[in-house]
Write a protein that holds these residues in place. Structure first.
Motif, PDB file in Angstrom:
ATOM      1  N   ALA A  17       0.881  -1.343  -0.136  1.00  8.20           N
ATOM      2  CA  ALA A  17       0.167   0.304   0.125  1.00  8.20           C
ATOM      3  C   ALA A  17       1.283   1.530   0.254  1.00  8.20           C
ATOM      4  O   ALA A  17       0.690   2.388  -0.438  1.00  8.20           O
ATOM      5  CB  ALA A  17      -0.896   0.312   1.069  1.00  8.20           C
ATOM      6  N   LEU A  18       2.192   1.281   0.951  1.00 10.35           N
ATOM      7  CA  LEU A  18       2.741   2.392   1.216  1.00 10.35           C
ATOM      8  C   LEU A  18       3.130   2.461  -0.213  1.00 10.35           C
ATOM      9  O   LEU A  18       3.740   3.871  -0.664  1.00 10.35           O
ATOM     10  CB  LEU A  18       3.799   2.457   2.122  1.00 10.35           C
ATOM     11  CG  LEU A  18       3.769   2.713   3.242  1.00 10.35           C
ATOM     12  CD1 LEU A  18       5.539   2.350   4.115  1.00 10.35           C
ATOM     13  CD2 LEU A  18       3.135   3.849   3.461  1.00 10.35           C
ATOM     14  N   GLU A  19       3.944   1.375  -1.435  1.00  8.85           N
ATOM     15  CA  GLU A  19       4.182   1.723  -2.466  1.00  8.85           C
ATOM     16  C   GLU A  19       3.455   2.245  -3.788  1.00  8.85           C
ATOM     17  O   GLU A  19       4.121   3.181  -4.237  1.00  8.85           O
ATOM     18  CB  GLU A  19       4.760   0.339  -2.985  1.00  8.85           C
ATOM     19  CG  GLU A  19       5.827   0.111  -4.429  1.00  8.85           C
ATOM     20  CD  GLU A  19       6.671  -1.322  -4.388  1.00  8.85           C
ATOM     21  OE1 GLU A  19       7.161  -1.181  -5.041  1.00  8.85           O
ATOM     22  OE2 GLU A  19       6.098  -2.453  -4.188  1.00  8.85           O
ATOM     23  N   ASP A  20       2.458   1.391  -3.565  1.00  8.40           N
ATOM     24  CA  ASP A  20       1.270   2.215  -4.581  1.00  8.40           C
ATOM     25  C   ASP A  20       1.508   4.065  -4.452  1.00  8.40           C
ATOM     26  O   ASP A  20       0.557   4.714  -5.062  1.00  8.40           O
ATOM     27  CB  ASP A  20      -0.021   1.346  -3.947  1.00  8.40           C
ATOM     28  CG  ASP A  20      -0.848   1.903  -4.987  1.00  8.40           C
ATOM     29  OD1 ASP A  20      -0.752   1.918  -6.359  1.00  8.40           O
ATOM     30  OD2 ASP A  20      -2.323   1.858  -4.982  1.00  8.40           O
ATOM     31  N   ALA A  21       0.523   3.597  -2.656  1.00  9.85           N
ATOM     32  CA  ALA A  21       0.623   4.699  -1.986  1.00  9.85           C
ATOM     33  C   ALA A  21       1.207   6.207  -3.077  1.00  9.85           C
ATOM     34  O   ALA A  21       1.336   7.520  -3.262  1.00  9.85           O
ATOM     35  CB  ALA A  21       0.194   5.439  -1.320  1.00  9.85           C
ATOM     36  N   LYS A  22       2.390   6.313  -2.950  1.00  5.96           N
ATOM     37  CA  LYS A  22       4.027   7.389  -3.283  1.00  5.96           C
ATOM     38  C   LYS A  22       4.092   7.381  -4.889  1.00  5.96           C
ATOM     39  O   LYS A  22       4.270   8.660  -4.997  1.00  5.96           O
ATOM     40  CB  LYS A  22       5.434   6.652  -2.699  1.00  5.96           C
ATOM     41  CG  LYS A  22       5.367   6.872  -0.844  1.00  5.96           C
ATOM     42  CD  LYS A  22       6.768   5.947  -0.646  1.00  5.96           C
ATOM     43  CE  LYS A  22       6.787   5.816   0.650  1.00  5.96           C
ATOM     44  NZ  LYS A  22       8.035   5.834   1.149  1.00  5.96           N
TER      45      LYS A  22
ATOM     46  N   ALA B  49      -3.517  14.928   2.845  1.00  7.95           N
ATOM     47  CA  ALA B  49      -4.208  13.971   3.299  1.00  7.95           C
ATOM     48  C   ALA B  49      -3.244  13.039   3.320  1.00  7.95           C
ATOM     49  O   ALA B  49      -3.232  11.934   4.409  1.00  7.95           O
ATOM     50  CB  ALA B  49      -5.260  14.116   3.233  1.00  7.95           C
ATOM     51  N   GLN B  50      -2.709  12.753   1.761  1.00  6.65           N
ATOM     52  CA  GLN B  50      -2.032  11.781   1.440  1.00  6.65           C
ATOM     53  C   GLN B  50       0.055  11.175   2.631  1.00  6.65           C
ATOM     54  O   GLN B  50      -0.114  10.402   2.811  1.00  6.65           O
ATOM     55  CB  GLN B  50      -1.322  11.199  -0.023  1.00  6.65           C
ATOM     56  CG  GLN B  50      -0.840  10.416  -0.722  1.00  6.65           C
ATOM     57  CD  GLN B  50      -2.025   8.713  -1.300  1.00  6.65           C
ATOM     58  OE1 GLN B  50      -3.320   8.904  -0.281  1.00  6.65           O
ATOM     59  NE2 GLN B  50      -1.785   8.174  -1.370  1.00  6.65           N
ATOM     60  N   GLU B  51      -0.013  12.666   2.419  1.00  8.21           N
ATOM     61  CA  GLU B  51       1.431  12.635   2.616  1.00  8.21           C
ATOM     62  C   GLU B  51       1.024  11.717   4.422  1.00  8.21           C
ATOM     63  O   GLU B  51       2.233  11.371   5.178  1.00  8.21           O
ATOM     64  CB  GLU B  51       1.882  13.953   2.653  1.00  8.21           C
ATOM     65  CG  GLU B  51       2.955  14.245   3.488  1.00  8.21           C
ATOM     66  CD  GLU B  51       4.463  14.329   2.806  1.00  8.21           C
ATOM     67  OE1 GLU B  51       5.224  13.237   3.851  1.00  8.21           O
ATOM     68  OE2 GLU B  51       4.548  13.436   1.642  1.00  8.21           O
ATOM     69  N   GLU B  52       0.274  12.871   5.155  1.00 10.80           N
ATOM     70  CA  GLU B  52      -0.219  12.783   6.402  1.00 10.80           C
ATOM     71  C   GLU B  52      -0.448  10.717   6.917  1.00 10.80           C
ATOM     72  O   GLU B  52      -0.035  10.360   8.026  1.00 10.80           O
ATOM     73  CB  GLU B  52      -1.646  13.539   6.828  1.00 10.80           C
ATOM     74  CG  GLU B  52      -1.503  14.708   7.177  1.00 10.80           C
ATOM     75  CD  GLU B  52      -2.310  15.049   7.444  1.00 10.80           C
ATOM     76  OE1 GLU B  52      -3.008  14.787   7.597  1.00 10.80           O
ATOM     77  OE2 GLU B  52      -2.027  16.819   8.076  1.00 10.80           O
TER      78      GLU B  52
END
Length: 380
Positions: free
Chosen positions: A268-273, A303-306
């Motif tokens: 999820a982190l990888e996709d989000a970044k 919000a994505q950064e947080e």
């Protein structure tokens, strides 16, 4: 507003699709992912093939490592048993010798008590060789009776000494220490070989796992469902990816286990970044393409950064790493292992939802742009 090729590439990056060349976009089927209905491209097929091969190689390496560990453990147990046999041999000999020494000490003690009653010719005799004939001819009295009794005792001890000596010699003959040592040496050699094989297997598993991890990102970018990947890792079954297999209900595993939760969080982190990077590229380099959703997109990116930071802290907490002081209120929620897992799952879901909202916003904006372009073309 027409979208140029570079902007299209940034959009594809944000949507997690990768930049697919027209020649590669041909498809014979569709699949459902977190984005809805998507085309299965040649890029997807190739990424899936590489992913599956790496997954199977990793699982084969894990199985081989487990097999060699079992062999190594068995060889280690045999080696320990062999060396214990050496210790037992010397312990038994020591116990026998202790009996011999105690018996001799008792015989020497009695001999000392007999000294005044022995003939001069018997003064230098070994205690085991003393007989009644070695007593001097004196008037029989109580002390002489004690001396006779002592000689009888010493003869009993002498007989026991011979039996103990024979027992020790028989033990040495029946238990060849050289053979015992050779067996221990063989067991040591076999253990070292097994240990070396196991160590190689551990390295091979690590290498296979590393190679597998490197296939995940391209596969996800090609359209793979990261949740299915998580299930494949959780159950060790790649058919969750290749056959779109659904997770089976298991009363004993109602919640995701820690390993699967971590794998899902990392994906999820990888996709989000990647999505964040693509959206930022559109905002900064091609603002005209997203002017109608700018405010909404800026808010979502904040919000994505947080949420990225929150999930990273959750991962650190569950892995036992130090969480930044600025997030101490968040980190206190991880006092218990179950709480840490719950927080990780919740933080993952929050980030996935925000990532999907960014993708939906961009998709809707792209559709609106396409309609606008169509109208412009019709008016020309």
């Amino acid at each position: 507003m027409k979208t140029n090729k570079l902007a299209a590439g940034a959009l594809a990056l944000a949507l997690g699709l990768g930049a697919v060349a027209p020649a590669q976009a041909a498809s014979t089927k569709t699949e459902t992912s977190g984005m809805g209905e998507v085309l299965v491209t040649e890029d997807y097929r190739q990424a899936e093939k590489v992913y599956v091969e790496a997954f199977q190689a990793w699982k084969a390496a894990v199985a081989k490592e487990a097999e060699l560990k079992e062999i190594r453990d068995a060889k280690e147990a045999a080696k320990n048993e062999a060396f214990d046999a050496i210790d037992a041999y010397y312990a038994d000999l020591e116990a026998l010798q202790d009996k011999i020494d105690k018996n001799a000490h008792e015989g020497q003690k009695i001999l000392a008590e007999l000294e005044d009653y022995l003939k001069d010719s018997a003064k230098d005799k070994n205690w085991k060789d003393i007989t009644l004939d070695d007593l001097r001819d004196i008037v029989k009295d109580e002390k002489q009776n004690d001396a006779i009794a002592n000689v009888v005792d010493i003869q009993g001890l002498a007989d026991r000494a011979r039996k103990l000596k024979d027992e020790k010699n028989d033990y040495i003959l029946q238990n060849d220490i050289n053979e015992i040592r050779l067996a221990a040496d063989r067991a040591q050699d076999e253990y070292e070989v097994a240990q070396a094989n196991y160590a190689k297997a551990v390295k091979a598993t690590a290498a296979a796992k590393d190679a597998y991890e490197k296939t995940k990102r391209p596969f996800i970018q090609a359209g793979a469902d990261r949740n299915k990947i998580g299930l494949a890792e959780k159950y060790g079954d790649v058919s969750y990816v290749t056959e779109d297999k659904e997770e089976e209900d298991d009363e004993e595993e109602v919640e995701e286990d820690e390993a699967a939760a971590i794998a899902k969080a990392e994906a999820a982190l990888e996709d989000a970044k990647i999505t964040k990077k693509g959206a930022e590229m559109l905002l900064n380099n091609y603002p005209e393409t997203v002017k109608n959703v700018k405010d909404q997109l800026v808010k979502l990116l904040e919000a994505q950064e947080e949420k990225i930071e929150k999930l990273e802290d959750a991962l650190k907490a569950i892995k036992g790493e130090k969480v930044a002081l600025s997030n101490i209120l968040f980190s206190t929620a991880f006092a218990a292992e179950d709480s840490a897992l719950d927080e990780l799952i919740n933080a993952t879901e929050e980030l996935e939802e925000n990532t999907q909202e960014i993708k939906d916003t961009l998709e809707e904006n792209e559709k609106a742009n396409a309609e606008e372009n169509k109208e412009e073309e019709n008016n020309e």
